[in-house]
Scaffold this motif. Structure first.
Motif, short mmCIF file in Angstrom:
data_model
loop_
_atom_site.label_atom_id
_atom_site.label_comp_id
_atom_site.label_asym_id
_atom_site.label_seq_id
_atom_site.Cartn_x
_atom_site.Cartn_y
_atom_site.Cartn_z
N SER A 1 30.22 47.34 38.97
CA SER A 1 30.48 48.75 39.27
C SER A 1 31.75 48.91 40.09
O SER A 1 32.27 47.95 40.67
N ARG A 2 32.27 50.13 40.15
CA ARG A 2 33.46 50.41 40.95
C ARG A 2 33.24 50.11 42.42
O ARG A 2 34.11 49.53 43.08
N SER A 3 32.06 50.48 42.93
CA SER A 3 31.78 50.24 44.35
C SER A 3 31.71 48.75 44.67
O SER A 3 32.20 48.31 45.72
N ASP A 4 31.14 47.98 43.75
CA ASP A 4 31.07 46.53 43.99
C ASP A 4 32.44 45.88 43.87
O ASP A 4 32.73 44.88 44.53
N ILE A 5 33.31 46.43 43.01
CA ILE A 5 34.68 45.93 42.94
C ILE A 5 35.38 46.13 44.28
O ILE A 5 36.07 45.24 44.78
N ALA A 6 35.18 47.31 44.88
CA ALA A 6 35.79 47.60 46.18
C ALA A 6 35.30 46.62 47.24
O ALA A 6 36.08 46.10 48.06
N LYS A 7 33.99 46.33 47.25
CA LYS A 7 33.44 45.38 48.23
C LYS A 7 33.99 43.98 47.99
O LYS A 7 34.32 43.25 48.92
N GLU A 8 34.07 43.57 46.72
CA GLU A 8 34.51 42.22 46.37
C GLU A 8 35.98 42.00 46.69
O GLU A 8 36.38 40.93 47.16
N THR A 9 36.82 43.01 46.41
CA THR A 9 38.27 42.86 46.53
C THR A 9 38.81 43.31 47.89
O THR A 9 39.97 43.06 48.20
N LYS A 10 37.98 44.04 48.67
CA LYS A 10 38.40 44.62 49.95
C LYS A 10 39.44 45.73 49.76
O LYS A 10 40.16 46.10 50.68
N LEU A 11 39.51 46.28 48.55
CA LEU A 11 40.37 47.43 48.29
C LEU A 11 39.60 48.71 48.58
O LEU A 11 38.37 48.74 48.52
#
Length: 409
Positions: A32-42
């Motif tokens: 998901s988009r939210s998990d991408i943000a958590k994973e990448t720190k973006l």
């Protein structure tokens, strides 16, 4: 081609953040988009903006809803692997393998062209270009749908310049394949030594998935190795790393193509196996190979030796088991030098696994320095004959997804 703009993955990748997000989606399969943000720190807005670009470009697609932690169920993203394609090419001394794959290296079209005569640099380029156009037509895929061309080629390669430094079996020097193919197709071209390409292919899609330190050995007419150390492809100071075919094995060994005696390649390469077999027969050893070749024993080859071994021919079995012991010595030295987690064996000889694996493992277990070294995994290539052509595809995908396979010295 009239359009002077190079299309493909390099133009799709506008930022490191975009590459980071793409690779995060690829490695997770779906996310998901939210998990991408958590994973990448973006930040979530940055992720949203870049994902929107990727959706518009067709590189990513919305797939299904994920599980909810209390609110609205998130929409999962995945790579739109069937919307773009890659050319993979494997150039060996006797044939060229071609493949068109999607972004998951699933093969849509595969061809092998035999080279029946000496191939000049000019004729090699013309043959490759012609075949790529033919395959595009057969697959009904437009050029704009391709993100790049990957090439694995026998011999020493200048990976940065994209040229063949020296391919002894092809009699080529300084072949500018990258330059010529990029000019013709306006696609980015990645070129690498065939065994190094094979190593990346196995690490992405074969027997080396998830392994940070591995050595891939290819045994056919010649012998070479591709080394991935700490997730990075290792070339050495002058690009000589992996030339294990010229590792000294036996003082009384056969003469190698390099002019020296006792090299690994002279003992376990296809010509070496043939010569060792002929030497045994000249000493009076009985074998079904004489009957199989209708008395023209000079026509013996590795395939016939393997078939005879399967039928219980003692000489053929002895030749293959001896080949395994020679390989075991080389592999033991590789283990002591690089301490890899896994060693992958590919090439034509890998088909004789029933006869070579046991003697390889026996040598390693007898002579390796530590208990951990003795238990080093030694496995066969999962990709088989397509290992280098899939590795060539992985060269392009590696560039596209920015996975760390840069050269280290």
């Amino acid at each position: 081609m009239k359009d002077e703009k190079i299309v493909g993955s390099f133009q799709l990748m506008k930022s490191l953040n975009k590459s980071l997000i793409l690779n995060t989606i690829r490695t997770h399969g779906s996310i998901s988009r939210s998990d991408i943000a958590k994973e990448t720190k973006l930040t979530p807005p940055t992720v949203t903006n870049i994902v929107n670009e990727l959706l518009e470009e067709g590189l990513v697609k919305e797939w299904q809803t994920g599980s909810s932690s209390g609110g609205r169920k998130p929409i999962l993203l995945k790579i739109n692997s069937s919307n773009f394609y890659v050319f993979g090419i494997d150039i060996s001394p006797r044939e060229i393998r071609f493949a068109i794959t999607d972004l998951n290296a699933q093969t849509l079209l595969y061809k092998t062209i035999t080279m029946k005569e000496e191939m000049t640099s000019s004729r090699l380029f013309q043959m490759i270009a012609k075949q790529l156009y033919i395959m595009m037509d057969e697959a009904c895929i437009e050029l704009k749908k391709f993100v790049g061309i990957g090439i694995g080629i026998h011999g020493r390669i200048d990976a940065d310049e994209g040229s063949s430094g020296f391919a002894p079996q092809l009699q080529h020097r300084n072949v500018p394949l990258k330059k010529e193919l990029e000019k013709e197709f306006r696609l980015p071209v990645k070129i690498e030594n065939d065994v190094r390409a094979m190593a990346i292919g196995e690490n992405w899609f074969g027997s080396g998935v998830g392994i940070s330190n591995l050595v891939c050995i290819k045994i056919s007419h010649g012998v070479g190795a591709g080394l991935i150390l700490n997730k990075k492809l290792f070339h050495g100071t002058n690009g000589l790393a992996g030339e294990i075919g010229h590792m000294f094995i036996e003082s009384s060994g056969l003469k190698c193509s390099c002019g020296k005696d006792g090299c690994l390649e002279a003992l376990v390469g296809s010509e070496g196996i043939k010569q060792r077999t002929l030497n045994k027969i000249s000493l009076g050893y009985k074998t079904k190979l004489i009957e199989r070749t209708n008395g023209m024993i000079e026509n013996v080859n590795g395939e016939l030796i393997y078939e005879a071994a399967l039928e219980g021919d003692l000489l053929a079995k002895d030749i293959l088991e001896g080949t395994g012991r020679y390989l075991g010595i080389a592999i033991m030295n590789i283990i002591h030098l690089f301490n890899p987690e896994r060693i992958i064996i590919g090439g034509g000889l890998a088909k004789a696994k029933n006869f070579i694996l046991t003697p390889i493992q026996e040598v390693v277990e007898q002579r390796a320095l530590t208990e951990q070294a003795k238990k080093t995994e030694i496995v066969l290539s999962k990709l088989g004959d397509q290992a280098t052509v899939i590795g060539a595809v992985a060269l392009v995908l590696n560039e596209m997804f920015s996975v760390q396979y840069e050269s280290v010295s």
